[in-house]
Scaffold this active site. Structure first.
Site, mmCIF file in Angstrom:
data_model
loop_
_atom_site.group_PDB
_atom_site.id
_atom_site.type_symbol
_atom_site.label_atom_id
_atom_site.label_comp_id
_atom_site.label_asym_id
_atom_site.label_seq_id
_atom_site.Cartn_x
_atom_site.Cartn_y
_atom_site.Cartn_z
ATOM 1 C CG ASP B 372 39.527 52.106 50.172
ATOM 2 O OD1 ASP B 372 40.441 52.808 49.727
ATOM 3 O OD2 ASP B 372 38.963 51.232 49.498
ATOM 4 N N GLY B 377 39.839 57.087 55.236
ATOM 5 C CA GLY B 377 38.654 57.404 56.034
ATOM 6 C C GLY B 377 37.406 57.015 55.265
ATOM 7 C CB VAL B 457 37.492 55.156 48.394
ATOM 8 C CG1 VAL B 457 38.876 55.496 48.942
ATOM 9 C CG2 VAL B 457 36.576 54.732 49.526
ATOM 10 C CE1 TYR B 460 37.124 49.159 42.098
ATOM 11 C CE2 TYR B 460 34.895 48.669 42.787
ATOM 12 C CZ TYR B 460 36.022 48.318 42.083
ATOM 13 O OH TYR B 460 36.052 47.155 41.385
ATOM 14 C CG ASP B 461 30.768 55.246 44.005
ATOM 15 O OD1 ASP B 461 31.795 55.486 43.337
ATOM 16 O OD2 ASP B 461 29.894 56.101 44.245
ATOM 17 C CG HIS B 517 40.350 45.110 41.554
ATOM 18 N ND1 HIS B 517 40.010 45.259 40.215
ATOM 19 C CD2 HIS B 517 39.243 45.450 42.255
ATOM 20 C CE1 HIS B 517 38.774 45.687 40.128
ATOM 21 N NE2 HIS B 517 38.274 45.805 41.337
ATOM 22 C CG HIS B 519 36.749 45.113 45.981
ATOM 23 N ND1 HIS B 519 36.928 46.476 46.036
ATOM 24 C CD2 HIS B 519 36.622 44.812 44.674
ATOM 25 C CE1 HIS B 519 36.902 46.974 44.813
ATOM 26 N NE2 HIS B 519 36.719 45.991 43.959
ATOM 27 C CG ASP B 526 31.598 43.891 71.404
ATOM 28 O OD1 ASP B 526 31.361 42.738 71.837
ATOM 29 O OD2 ASP B 526 31.910 44.848 72.142
#
Lengths: 729, 729
Positions: B372, B377, B457, B460-461, B517, B519, B526
């Site tokens: 996604d 994006g 997306v 889905y949220d 499915h 996720h 970093d």
């Protein structure tokens, strides 16, 4: 500094109290209800705290239940705990019973409601008469343990055969407090303390359960005592008199053996160990935040009927305090949004046992493998909660009514709290995105109901939350805070250590090691999903391979359902690379489209015990050999480590019951889940630990026809309160 | 019912909009700032929602930042995102660049700040001049992808060599919206839709990334389109026109292939699928709760300097919205309570990639293996948050400034929120228990700061929270809500199914299957623990055996520290029965007693991908082959699936970088953590899913000398607000 003087005064008064205590414990019966102003050990520390040291932040106007004496309480529900009046009656009945009237001394280790048989409770409705009230009593008399049933209607006492199991009942508070001071009767002990440079009036000692390692721990009730210096700090746990262990006979209070292998180990300094707010210099206080508060302008959304029946949103359950388990949730039911019907989820859920093995095999440490429920009483150690800090403003507080060793009832006030929580989280949401460009944005806030207790088993604090969600989920969360059990060491810096393994932990401060340990908290969950007869189904995800002619994909996962036929089929070790869901279903009840209704156990806090299965502590703690077990319902199987855990040898654990391999398909079944933590201490845990939490969930899975909170409304501005800072009013 | 008419109107206006869109996207440049009233697709849905359908619960007086046009924004910090003015300047510069002025049409897929080199940012202090501002632009022109640097000071454009990697840039919103409607240009497609009994005006289509499976997906940009009926519901996702897949060329918008294998599969009914509050009958609404609100009578405790620098309690960090990552946290520092110094913890943290493989190998499903962030994006899909429901009352909202395909800047308002949370939880506590009888009860409430975004997306949220705690812990939590991707089926009841495996999921409602499915959400962290040069240490717990002569204990655990020398040493698959802690330490900095200062990664949401390593989706999603990876810092390695993820073949993933096996001891290192979920749908997920969350933590481990929140005060009644119900004022 006034602290040391206060402690000396306190110590002396405790010594005087001790003599009184001994006399009084051995009386056939004492006063009707313990008065906390004169008899402190089993009372709430708060009462005394307030009387001696008024402290603003303890005031709380929101709690109408405080300081109830419960003398006029009566039971309303078959599961309501014994009342003050009932306990007094039991004490009277027992005092004239042959077992005790002829005995030189006796102690009542447990007086609890003997719950009516499950089928009776299941058919009972509000308005029905209560069943005859009975108590289950565990007593020691004449060097024997006894399990009795006392019928409160007929005054009849039935003495049960306790079987041939090893082990002893949960210690009484009197056992623990007397053990703390018994070593002082021994001149050798006192000399050793003085040699270590500790003033006897600075001494604080802890009674540590011995466990079982062989002959030494058989046929007599023993305890080990280790001591600390409380000079210049209330946090004496950080000042161990390392290596000094006194083995006591718990019945006679005689010193059996003194082991001292720590003469060269200095007592760590007191500096920076006191965690009390009042002990911080005003210029040291770090105020990071402005006030924040959970506010409910129209009051909370829950009610508590007849002191124990909690009704909130779509939930209803019975709640009570328990001396051994801490908190017991019974008859948890959730309302179906389609039919309006209250549907059974769980008949009974509680903390059955804890297992806390320390990872140091040396003389003063190897035996530290606590089982806090069965040895110390998880509820007995749950102290009054601190309003505004342990629970938010609108919390309701529930008291526990327990009995002292002589049967005298006493009240543990504010032992449990119930409150609604809103953390700013989202119950469900959906926004249509730029792809579809539709104008939809629907979001529902997530509000939950929390039932909380906090047990302080000496140094450690366990916060146990039962959190109910409107979507039908129950989250069971354990938070660990409080103070580490630390070890004294000559080392002041890691660079002095050759081979860090020999520390058995982490150097936290000069001369202080935080020893590695595990925590296991085992919950007994008598699930009744839409009725008592349920099955346990493993839904296993497995990789399937495709040939190129079948699909451009080489692999995918399928879910395979396997119903556990017998108990051994349901001994579950979790595997990340062979994952399953764990469903408790009702095979006789299906949804509209034909799925069996169910709840799933969603694991969390999955640390597993790695000790040798033949190691004595692991034999006793064999209930942690698997993370999940399912057993056939058996009324007597309540305590995962056995009824008599103290010095037990492991013949009466969940592992033994489960290995009988009884049938569990479409039966009344009980699920056991163990939350586990490995704890390698770090400096941030010194001198008191920020809370670490883990949780697992009981979650509806095809229990509802659809999302049960679909039709709940969003928050709107006009519902929210108008608030002002209190100081401005 | 007014709903269908509204949609027809909406559909028609979209079709008209489409033509305009096409023309306009291919203009060299458009207006200076998109106006949401005329150009909707990439604007906030909220603006349009409000203008068409006034809705009380969207009002919010607490958000001063709403509807800012940001035209006069200027950067204040080297990491501040590009401003509207800067984006406009970039558009002007590029429009005259050879690459685009000569090209028939072009699209700018990404315009982001090119952050200054890390050493420069590290030494920059407030008050210093900003470094020359640069933008990193990803563009498509002449059938090629280009990576450019635009220097805003000199107007210089540098064209970078993009290497030989497969894959394409993240789709533009224009790619997605145009793909949705392109099939309508095809007569066969329209005929098929009509044959399925769906009116063309009821059609809703989704652009679905094709992935890569071989020759078909090479050398041209493709997309698959599947459609739904939105008749009688906004929740068209529940009404799939199953088995119908249109393969489109994403550049030409030409239909390449139509596959229809679902002619016999009925379209599920609309009944009970609409989740909007306004669509529930008033007698159906279930109001379970009275209002509850987080109140801060003196206002929040955080400030946001210069729009991006968040300061709260002992924390300080830079926060910005990002079109691909969603939210980026930079320069996170925590104040040491002893020295007062702000200490580095993390240079940069963000959601690097997602991987969402569906477990159905059949024609219309095998390719659904979404990434996604790199395909759609993650930030582009993050819509405006809903005040009072997505975030509590005192939240601060931050906007995103993004660019359309032609370079026109636009504002995504309220995309991120920042708020303080208090759930009634406990920061630390200790009570002295009846054993010691001392009068001590010290409890501190736990208040945290949450940074939140929610990406939708398509169906889905994803709710992504960065939660900062005063004890130094950072919790990164992902919540899943929104709507399942479901599959149409002839089955109406499970009893019609022979072999449930063939469903590839769960029958959720008549004719609706929720397909299994996974996720995976991979975070790039970093870490700079007290400086950039750090080491990664596995602290492994292992059983040691004792002989009877050594100890009555047979076994105990020791912790063994192993420093990872190279990247392969730090490829971690979690094992419950071989547990480790994972420390990022600064080997050059030790605490007073000699422990290296560090932060540990505390795993959670540990589901692991079980797909075949050679399965094309798993090759592309190879960044999920391990739960933890550590790489040597490399400025270009930001996106775990590669820079060009769309149709990529997996040559540029984290797995490839890590297998270079660079040195990571005492180097600037980057930690990657993947949160995983297996999702076997259940009926409660229909028609919209209650949120499921998992999280992992970054936690100080010997970073502080001692508990950093020891000296914080408890809550007191006089600090808390006085509130009234709003309706009474």
């Amino acid at each position: 500094m006034e602290t040391p003087n206060l402690f000396r005064l306190f110590f002396l008064s405790l010594c005087v109290g001790l003599v009184l205590l001994f006399t009084w414990v051995h009386l056939p019966y004492g006063p009707d209800l313990l008065d906390c102003t004169t008899n402190s050990a089993w009372c709430t520390s708060k009462n005394r705290f307030q009387s001696k040291q008024p402290n603003n932040h303890l005031k709380n106007d929101h709690n109408p239940t405080r300081h109830r004496n419960h003398v006029s309480d009566t039971p309303h529900h078959p599961l309501d705990p014994l009342t003050v009046e009932e306990i007094n009656k039991i004490r009277t009945i027992l005092s004239s019973h042959a077992l005790f009237s002829t005995s030189a001394g006796y102690a009542l280790h447990s007086i609890e409601l003997e719950e009516p048989d499950k089928p009776l409770v299941l058919k009972w409705k509000k308005g029905d008469q209560l069943f005859p009230r009975k108590a289950s009593v565990i007593a020691r008399a004449g060097g024997e343990s006894h399990v009795l049933t006392v019928d409160l209607t007929t005054s009849e006492v039935t003495v049960h055969h306790t079987g041939s199991h090893s082990g002893y009942p949960t210690m009484t508070i009197e056992d623990m407090t007397s053990a703390m001071w018994a070593p002082l009767m021994d001149a050798r002990f006192n000399r050793t303390i003085l040699e270590r440079g500790v003033d006897l009036t600075d001494l604080a000692c802890l009674p540590i359960s011995t466990g079982w390692y062989g002959k030494t721990e058989e046929n007599r009730r023993l305890i080990k005592v280790q001591c600390y210096s409380m000079k210049d700090t209330v946090n004496f746990y950080m000042r161990p008199i390392e290596g000094l262990t006194v083995l006591l006979d718990l019945d006679t209070k005689q010193v059996v053996e003194i082991s001292d292998k720590g003469a060269n180990i200095p007592i760590p300094k007191a500096a920076n160990t006191d965690y009390r707010y009042s002990a911080q210099g005003t210029n040291q206080v770090i105020k990071l935040l402005k006030p924040i508060s959970l506010e409910q302008p129209n009051g909370p959304s829950f009610t508590i009927e007849d002191d124990h029946l909690v009704k909130w949103a779509n939930w209803e359950f019975h709640l009570k305090a328990d001396a051994r388990a801490g908190v017991i949730i019974s008859r948890a039911k959730v309302r179906d949004p389609d039919t309006g019907e209250l549907r059974d989820v769980m008949y009974k859920g509680f903390t059955s046992e804890l297992f806390v093995p320390y990872m140091d095999p040396t003389d003063a440490w190897y035996f530290k493998t606590y089982m806090d429920a069965g040895e110390y009483g998880f509820g007995l150690q749950a102290m009054p909660l601190e309003p505004l800090n342990d629970c938010p403003r609108n919390a309701h507080y529930m008291d526990g009514v327990f009995a002292a060793a002589d049967g005298t009832p006493y009240v543990r006030s504010n032992m449990v709290c119930v409150f609604e929580s809103y953390a700013g989280d989202i119950g469900w949401r959906h926004t249509e995105c730029p792809i579809t460009g539709m104008e939809v944005r629907e979001v529902r806030p997530k509000v939950t109901l929390v039932v909380r207790m906090a047990a302080s088993v000496a140094n450690y604090d366990y916060i146990v939350d039962w959190e109910f969600q409107t979507d039908g989920l129950i989250r069971i969360k354990v938070g660990l805070s409080g103070i580490l059990m630390v070890k004294g060491t000559p080392y002041e810096n890691v660079n002095q250590v050759f081979g860090q393994d020999s520390l058995y932990g982490t150097l936290l401060s000069e001369n202080v090691i935080g020893v590695i340990h595990d925590h296991y908290i085992t919950f007994r969950l008598d699930m009744d999903v839409d009725g008592s007869d349920n099955s346990f189904v493993k839904v296993n995800l497995q990789r399937q391979q495709n040939s190129p002619s079948e699909s451009p994909r080489k692999s995918f996962l399928t879910a395979t359902r396997t119903v556990a036929k017998t108990e051994k089929d349901a001994q579950v070790k979790l595997k990340l690379y062979d994952p399953s869901e764990f469903h408790v279903i009702n095979p006789s009840k299906k949804t509209r489209v034909g799925n069996p209704v169910g709840y799933k156990v969603v694991p969390g806090g999955t640390a597993a015990s790695l000790l040798d299965l033949d190691d004595p502590p692991q034999k006793r703690g064999a209930f942690t050999n698997n993370q999940i077990w399912v057993t056939q319902y058996n009324r007597s199987e309540q305590w995962a480590g056995g009824l008599f855990v103290y010095q037990s040898q492991g013949e009466d654990t969940l592992a033994v019951w489960s290995n009988r391999d009884r049938e569990i398909e479409n039966k009344d079944i009980v699920v056991w889940y163990t939350l586990g933590f490995h704890h390698i201490p770090c400096q941030e845990d010194f001198p008191i630990m920020p809370t670490v939490s883990s949780s697992f969930d009981l979650k509806p899975v095809n229990f509802f026809e659809s999302n049960p909170i679909l039709r709940t409304p969003p928050n709107v501005e006009t519902d929210l309160p108008v608030c002002m800072a209190a100081a401005t009013t």
